[in-house]
Design an enzyme around this catalytic site. Structure first.
Site, PDB file in Angstrom:
ATOM      1  CG  ASP A  71      39.892  19.195 -21.320  1.00 33.73           C
ATOM      2  OD1 ASP A  71      39.384  18.151 -20.864  1.00 33.73           O
ATOM      3  OD2 ASP A  71      40.587  19.859 -20.499  1.00 33.73           O
TER       4      ASP A  71
ATOM      5  CE1 TYR B 256      23.182  23.577 -20.785  1.00 34.21           C
ATOM      6  CE2 TYR B 256      21.834  22.272 -22.436  1.00 34.21           C
ATOM      7  CZ  TYR B 256      23.027  23.029 -22.141  1.00 34.21           C
ATOM      8  OH  TYR B 256      23.956  23.431 -23.056  1.00 34.21           O
TER       9      TYR B 256
ATOM     10  CG  ASP C   8      23.661  21.815 -26.165  1.00 31.69           C
ATOM     11  OD1 ASP C   8      23.397  21.384 -27.478  1.00 31.69           O
ATOM     12  OD2 ASP C   8      23.389  22.791 -25.432  1.00 31.69           O
TER      13      ASP C   8
END
Ligand code: NAD
Length: 355
Positions: A223, A140, A247
């Site tokens: 995952d 980010y 997030d």
């Protein structure tokens, strides 16, 4: 005397912060909490006022405060303005300016709300997970970033995922310290099978682990972690991860508890100064209608009392008051599941009554 800055923001932000303010004033008047409250603009409200989602005056007040309590920012009205001036940019900037690198997001299921979870009640019984997300680094913030056009005229978007060992080490220390205070179990989530950044992440977390021998450490690919979170969430206690993965995983964990309106968060610097906020956004669809659930914001006060003001007993009192309010059957619309619902204001009053 501790200084607390309230930043209501946009949408339902001012509605939930109004309830939180009532609770803080009650704690000051009735439970000896020695605080001074100030209020300032952020997000769209600040943009409307001075064309800046994080005005200098707000930032200066935040720097002088011991803790900040934020509602939410953003809304459809601001979606077409220049990216740098959007409300969400104000939030990213204040996190970076205050160096709030550690984001703590608990996902706790209140037994009486088990039916509101998207999973079977037996899978989420007694759910109590703490996700520790790195907040000021990673993709980010990484440079270079942008959208460019190649020589053959093809547009290409690009971002950079970068973490240095100091950034990884300081968030790992936070997570290990929290794990020590809980069950002593920490799971670090990465994508080390594909990403070099994650390889370094794993090495640094392992190195920090040598200082916390009483914590058991495991690693999981992101995952798999996403799958395990919805398969058997109770296997997790403290989860440590980077900005992007955190997030996503913390929103998924939030849903396991039934409502986004119930979950608080804390973002801390290295001195445990912090900004506290509900994890939900400004919910423009219900703003101004006295429908928003203020409990995530009120529970953010409990986190503030615990992590920044060192008022552990008061933190427990607030959490207990919320629990008893829920157990009494009082519900805002988001958690009502067909039952009679009360409004934002009434829920704030009910918590104060329980206190
Ligand atoms: P959102 O969290 O605002 O809303 C998602 C859904 O949950 C909506 O249906 C909303 O009504 C409901 N909801 C959220 N909070 C609730 C509460 N306290 N009580 C009852 N229901 C609640 O997410 P979104 O719709 O994706 O985003 C709306 C705006 O908020 C966007 O502008 C987004 O950028 C912004 N946003 C801000 C923050 C923040 O300030 N930290 C976080 C996320 C999104």
């Amino acid at each position: 005397m501790k200084k607390i800055l309230l930043l209501p923001g946009d949408g339902i932000g001012p509605e939930v912060i109004a309830q939180a303010k009532k609770v803080l004033e009650h704690l000051r008047a009735e439970h000896g909490l020695n605080i001074e409250l100030e209020e300032a603009l952020i997000g769209g409200a600040a943009y409307d006022d001075c064309k800046d989602p994080l005005p200098q005056t707000t930032l200066a007040l935040a720097k002088q405060s011991d803790a900040v309590l934020l509602g939410a920012v953003g809304g459809p009205k601001y979606e077409s303005i220049e990216r740098e001036l959007r409300p969400e940019k104000g939030l990213l900037r204040i996190r970076a300016e205050l160096d709030l690198f550690a984001n703590l997001r608990p996902a706790i299921l209140y037994p009486s709300l088990a039916e509101a979870s998207s999973l079977k009640p037996e899978l989420v019984a007694d759910l109590d997970i703490m996700i520790v997300r790195e907040l000021t680094g990673g993709i980010y913030f990484g440079e270079p970033r942008g959208i460019r056009t190649s020589s053959d005229g093809i547009k290409q978007g690009f971002n950079t995922l970068v973490y240095d060992e100091n950034e990884i080490s300081r968030i790992a220390h936070v997570a290990f310290r929290i794990a020590q205070k809980r069950s002593g179990k920490l799971c670090s989530v990465d994508k080390a099978n594909v990403l070099e950044v994650s390889e370094l992440w794993r090495d640094v977390v392992e190195a920090v682990h040598t200082e916390y021998k009483n914590v058991s450490l495991s690693h999981m690919y992101v995952d798999n972690a996403a799958m395990q979170l919805v398969r058997e969430p109770n296997q997790f206690d403290v989860v440590l991860t980077g900005n992007l993965f955190g997030d996503i995983l913390s929103d998924a964990a939030a849903m396991l508890t039934g409502s986004i309106g119930m979950l608080p968060s804390a973002s801390l610097d290295s001195q445990d100064k912090g900004m506290y906020e509900p994890i939900h956004g400004s919910a423009p669809d219900i703003a101004g209608k006295n429908l928003a659930n203020p409990l995530a914001t009120i529970l953010s006060i409990a986190m503030m009392l615990r992590f920044s003001l060192n008022e552990i007993e008061l933190a427990k009192k607030v959490e207990d008051a919320v629990k008893r309010t829920i157990e009494k059957g009082l519900r805002t619309a988001d958690i009502a599941a067909g039952e009679q619902a009360i409004g934002t204001n009434e829920m704030g009053d009910a918590v104060i009554k329980a206190l």
